[in-house]
Design an enzyme around this catalytic site. Structure first.
Site, short mmCIF file in Angstrom:
data_model
loop_
_atom_site.label_atom_id
_atom_site.label_comp_id
_atom_site.label_asym_id
_atom_site.label_seq_id
_atom_site.Cartn_x
_atom_site.Cartn_y
_atom_site.Cartn_z
N THR A 56 30.16 11.76 -36.46
CA THR A 56 29.25 10.79 -37.05
C THR A 56 30.13 9.83 -37.85
OG1 THR A 56 28.95 12.23 -38.95
CG2 THR A 56 27.25 12.31 -37.25
N ASP A 86 33.84 18.60 -32.50
CA ASP A 86 32.86 17.82 -33.23
C ASP A 86 33.37 17.73 -34.68
OD1 ASP A 86 30.75 16.93 -34.75
OD2 ASP A 86 29.23 18.13 -33.72
#
Ligand code: DSN
Length: 485
Positions: A284, A255
């Site tokens: 993100t 991540d």
């Protein structure tokens, strides 16, 4: 409303009133026709972000091109499925947008495959988890029973599949050491989906202990070995983690939500770049990457088919307007200016860390290799919540954070997380980082816990309330004003 718009124009320096600002004003006028309070809140937010120093490590300032590409009719279109494979007709324009966003992501990161639909990092993680489960558990079971269609699976095979899916292990960094809540934290669905285990950091160094992690991985043998963080201040050796993962046949998932911009900007290269080593990388798009608020998945070819099934596996309709903004952000990040920007983020973070240490602050891990640092506020007799509130009152916006083995829990915490992506976008340099560190020191040294005045705890020192010396508050407020103008 007219007054608010006039004030916006008045407070916007003339050189900034370009076509984008004019478009923004037109946009606000249309909003104000229906909901003046929303237009007002947007303008207030603009003022807020202009008059406070943004040190939240996960925030940034996206470009007007990114922002304006989201405020249009693309929001009206359904496009479930993925490019050229939709459950709705009339998607050729969205196909073009999604194709471009995926191609730009692949070009920027040098990965096999990109999926740009996740609405957030949490969605991206959920889709990645289910893609791994589909590839490693579901497809082999279907092969074993000789059935291709899930809908035609016999009830007993379906029941067995559900048991198998629900019986897998995840190993990830724990929240208190800097991991994310979607990495198996018990209050998140990830801990309810998986039998979740965690690794932390070494208590005295604040660093990942690779030897200990290796041992833990060999003991647990998880299906998914997850690396990445929200509040860890050092680089990670992904080459080594992939070797560890291969030894136990685990899928390495990374991540990189926080450091995607540092990967795109070639700050994290070689073994510190997760793309060549991880099977699946989630992110993100709005943090160091400076794009729209949203999620992203990059993966090896083996997982591409499963990842593309994000809808209907986890999500409903994608957001075409946000995919358009992602395409723009990837293009913006794929140039020399962005590389300079990414390197400057880390240079500023280092300068800020050094200045904080010179001012006597205790940093977790003793410094930083990335865009963020973590201050232990216990020596000031404060909780993270009190320190966060005091700084905000003086014009510095940053968030409290847990530190390793935090006895104050994730609500009050004992740490502050500071990040430099946003102030670097504003063009600040090490000189300003030194000033910021001085402000932080003055505030922390001149803030005390306050007394609870009502209720059963009345008279006790609160973990939430604080009181800061007024003269210090005023001095810092005017310093911040000067820095921002
Ligand atoms: N909320 C983000 C952060 O601040 O790190 C992660 O989800």
């Amino acid at each position: 409303m007219k007054n608010i718009l006039q004030e916006y124009i008045r407070t916007t320096p003339l050189e900034k009133l370009d076509a984008g600002s004019v478009a923004y004003i037109a946009n606000l006028q249309k909003i104000a026709e229906v909901a003046p309070q929303i237009a007002k809140a947007i303008i207030q937010e603009l003022k807020d972000q202009r008059s406070n120093l943004k040190l939240i490590a996960s925030e940034n300032y996206s470009s007007l091109s990114v922002q304006l590409s989201m405020g249009n009719l693309l929001t009206d279109k359904y496009s479930e499925g993925y490019a050229h494979h939709r459950f709705y007709p009339g998607c050729s324009n969205v196909d073009e947008i999604e194709d471009l966003a995926c191609a730009e992501a692949v070009k920027l990161f040098g990965c096999d495959h990109a999926y740009v639909q996740p609405h957030s990092g949490a969605d991206a993680n959920l889709i990645a988890f289910w893609s791994i489960l589909r590839t490693k558990i579901q497809v082999p079971l279907l092969d074993k029973v000789g059935e291709k269609d899930l809908l035609k699976l016999k009830k007993e095979d379906w029941d067995q599949l559900r048991i198998n899916l629900g019986n897998q292990k995840l190993l990830a960094m724990d929240l208190f050491s800097g991991g994310h809540l979607t990495h198996g934290y018990r209050h998140n669905v990830s801990a309810q989906m998986f039998d979740a285990y965690h690794y932390g950091v070494n208590e005295s160094t604040g660093l990942i202990d690779y030897e200990e992690l290796h041992h833990l991985l060999k003991t647990i043998k998880p299906l998914i070995f997850l690396a990445g963080y929200s509040a860890y201040t050092r680089k990670i050796d992904f080459e080594l983690l992939r070797q560890f993962a291969d030894e136990v046949n685990a899928v390495l998932m990374v991540d990189m939500a926080h450091f995607a911009g540092l990967v795109a900007g070639k700050v994290f290269e070689g073994k510190f770049n997760p793309i060549p080593y991880a099977h699946i990388v989630t992110s993100t798009t709005h943090k160091t990457l400076r794009g729209p608020r949203g999620g992203l998945i990059l993966c090896k070819g083996e997982f591409a088919e499963s990842v593309d099934k994000g809808c209907p596996m986890v999500m409903g309709g994608p957001l075409p307007h946000v995919m358009a903004a992602k395409a723009i952000a990837f293009i913006e990040a794929n140039n020399e200016d962005f590389k300079l920007y990414a390197h400057k983020i880390v240079a500023n973070s280092n300068a800020l860390a050094q200045a904080c240490q010179m001012n006597g602050m205790k940093l977790i891990s003793g410094g930083t290799d990335n865009h963020l640092l973590l201050i232990d506020v216990r020596p000031y007799g404060l909780t993270g919540r009190q320190a966060e509130g005091a700084l905000r009152e003086c014009g510095i916006t940053l968030n409290r954070n847990t530190i390793p083995n935090d006895t104050n829990g994730p609500w009050y915490t004992s740490g502050l997380r500071l990040g430099t992506p946003a102030v670097t976008t504003l063009g600040m340099e090490s000189e300003q980082m030194i000033e910021i560190a001085n402000f932080v020191k003055e505030i922390l040294e001149n803030t005390k816990p306050d007394i609870v005045k009502k209720g059963k705890d009345a008279g006790e020192l609160s973990k939430a309330l604080h009181v800061t010396d007024d003269a210090v508050k005023e001095k810092v407020q005017s310093g911040i004003k000067r820095l921002l103008h």
